[in-house]
Design an enzyme around this catalytic site. Structure first.
Site, PDB file in Angstrom:
ATOM      1  N   TYR A 182     -30.004  23.053 -52.488  1.00 10.19           N
ATOM      2  CA  TYR A 182     -30.121  24.501 -52.717  1.00 10.19           C
ATOM      3  C   TYR A 182     -30.104  24.784 -54.222  1.00 10.19           C
ATOM      4  O   TYR A 182     -29.393  25.642 -54.710  1.00 10.19           O
ATOM      5  CB  TYR A 182     -28.989  25.248 -52.011  1.00 10.19           C
ATOM      6  N   ARG A 189     -24.229  18.313 -49.296  1.00  8.47           N
ATOM      7  CA  ARG A 189     -23.105  17.389 -49.256  1.00  8.47           C
ATOM      8  C   ARG A 189     -21.798  18.171 -49.121  1.00  8.47           C
ATOM      9  O   ARG A 189     -21.693  19.316 -49.587  1.00  8.47           O
ATOM     10  CB  ARG A 189     -23.067  16.560 -50.542  1.00  8.47           C
ATOM     11  N   ASP A 239     -34.462  13.033 -56.793  1.00  7.11           N
ATOM     12  CA  ASP A 239     -35.225  11.849 -56.396  1.00  7.11           C
ATOM     13  C   ASP A 239     -34.336  10.627 -56.218  1.00  7.11           C
ATOM     14  O   ASP A 239     -34.494   9.855 -55.264  1.00  7.11           O
ATOM     15  CB  ASP A 239     -36.295  11.531 -57.452  1.00  7.11           C
ATOM     16  N   GLN A 258     -32.395  10.376 -52.841  1.00  5.28           N
ATOM     17  CA  GLN A 258     -33.075  10.521 -51.561  1.00  5.28           C
ATOM     18  C   GLN A 258     -33.010   9.266 -50.691  1.00  5.28           C
ATOM     19  O   GLN A 258     -32.912   9.362 -49.464  1.00  5.28           O
ATOM     20  CB  GLN A 258     -34.526  10.942 -51.800  1.00  5.28           C
ATOM     21  N   HIS A 291     -42.060  16.116 -53.956  1.00  7.35           N
ATOM     22  CA  HIS A 291     -42.463  15.171 -54.995  1.00  7.35           C
ATOM     23  C   HIS A 291     -42.683  13.830 -54.316  1.00  7.35           C
ATOM     24  O   HIS A 291     -41.948  13.460 -53.391  1.00  7.35           O
ATOM     25  CB  HIS A 291     -41.371  15.085 -56.054  1.00  7.35           C
ATOM     26  N   GLY A 347     -38.926  26.323 -59.559  1.00  6.74           N
ATOM     27  CA  GLY A 347     -38.569  27.158 -58.424  1.00  6.74           C
ATOM     28  C   GLY A 347     -38.461  28.633 -58.755  1.00  6.74           C
ATOM     29  O   GLY A 347     -38.801  29.494 -57.929  1.00  6.74           O
ATOM     30  N   GLU A 368     -41.354  30.525 -85.704  1.00  4.32           N
ATOM     31  CA  GLU A 368     -42.670  29.900 -85.838  1.00  4.32           C
ATOM     32  C   GLU A 368     -42.869  28.753 -84.844  1.00  4.32           C
ATOM     33  O   GLU A 368     -43.934  28.628 -84.240  1.00  4.32           O
ATOM     34  CB  GLU A 368     -42.853  29.380 -87.270  1.00  4.32           C
ATOM     35  N   SER A 379     -56.419  34.391 -84.694  1.00  5.85           N
ATOM     36  CA  SER A 379     -57.169  34.642 -85.919  1.00  5.85           C
ATOM     37  C   SER A 379     -58.006  33.432 -86.313  1.00  5.85           C
ATOM     38  O   SER A 379     -57.739  32.296 -85.887  1.00  5.85           O
ATOM     39  CB  SER A 379     -56.207  34.983 -87.065  1.00  5.85           C
TER      40      SER A 379
END
Length: 326
Positions: free
Chosen positions: A24, A48, A83, A86, A108, A134, A227, A252
């Site tokens: 979440y 978890r 990742d 998993q 992913h 997200g 800048e 410009s």
């Protein structure tokens, strides 16, 4: 490449399913909220034990359960944990409990493409990858739009995996603007390359280098910040809206001539050689190997990098200037 839209998707497919969103955070919360607003009524959040996100999910009106409980309950499990987590979550908490014919949705392709997760043969495995953070996924949805998303099918056990990928991705809001078909490998490798060579690797380093060069030469930190950092947001908006060539019509002649004189001196042949080296490291799996090794050691490299970035003088300058807006 063909582009698909809401008309190509069956919205009732995901609306009729029990969906558990695992995680979440950056993607989990926006995806869950978009799915609910698209008519998905049977949804849970899997976290978890002790997760700090549980309170927020509950406040948003979602029931929270463990990944193992979600695996027993859901028809579709959406893998949005980091990742590097998993593989363990799938092996220990999902695979033993998922229903035959259930579906795994990934945002992913890393865990599948590099074999960290080896899904059971009876599961549908699809990719639904919004191309943006997200927060943008949620904001665009609330404004009546969406983010372009990639989708793919890795495993079609039921014969309905592609239709599911359409339906799920459209429910995120992407069917309003476009869904493009890819593969787990293409999405994963392009994304990992971009993170290192362009967006999260190169651009912040370029900002730091420009800021440091000006400050070392005696320019005020505030001017250097404006800048080298503030104007980046403005130019990014123009590129997003008009493309790079279209952006050039809005600046410009001086700025455009400056791009002509400086661009190839910064992005040199050596830079392009290094980009190709980064891509090779992505494709041969050495980057993922390093990621997993750092995770298993408690993230020493990542923690050092975070501390270094937080301590850079540009952060204090940015905090002062951002405070002016409020």
């Amino acid at each position: 490449m063909q582009v698909y839209f809401d008309a190509d998707a069956d919205p009732d497919l995901v609306r009729s399913k029990r969906i558990a969103v695992l995680g979440y955070g950056n993607q989990g919360r926006p995806q869950a909220l978009n799915l609910r607003d698209s008519g998905v009524s049977q949804m849970r959040i899997a976290l978890r034990d002790g997760s700090p996100s549980a309170g927020r999910a509950g406040a948003d009106g979602f029931d929270v359960m463990t990944p193992a409980e979600a695996a027993r309950w859901a028809d579709i499990l959406v893998m949005l944990f980091p990742d590097e987590e998993q593989a363990r979550v799938y092996r220990d908490e999902l695979a033993p409990h998922m229903k035959p014919g259930a579906a795994l949705v990934f945002a992913h392709g890393l865990a599948i493409h590099f074999g960290l997760v080896e899904p059971r043969a009876d599961l549908d495995v699809v990719l639904a990858a919004p191309k943006g953070p997200g927060t943008a996924l949620r904001d665009e949805y609330l404004q009546g739009g969406g983010l372009l998303s990639l989708f793919a099918v890795h495993q079609d056990a039921t014969g309905s995996a592609r239709a599911l990928a359409f339906s799920y991705t459209a429910a995120l809001g992407s069917g309003r603007v476009g869904m493009l078909e890819t593969s787990f490998a293409e999405e994963c490798e392009a994304d990992l390359f971009n993170e290192q060579a362009v967006l999260w690797g190169a651009i912040p380093e370029l900002i730091h280098a420009g800021f440091e060069t000006l400050v070392e030469a005696g320019f005020s930190p505030e001017v250097a910040y404006l800048e080298c950092l503030t104007e980046l947001k403005l130019i990014a908006d123009l590129i997003y809206q008009r493309g790079i060539a279209g952006m050039r019509w809005t600046i410009s002649n001086t700025a455009e001539f400056g791009a002509l004189k400086g661009g190839d001196r910064i992005i040199t042949a050596d830079t392009r050689t290094e980009m190709r080296r980064i891509l090779r490291e992505v494709k041969n799996g050495s980057f993922v190997k390093d990621l997993i090794a750092d995770a298993e050691s408690g993230y020493p490299l990542l923690k050092t990098s975070r501390a270094k970035a937080a301590a850079h003088p540009i952060e204090a300058v940015g905090a002062r200037l951002r405070a002016l807006k409020s």
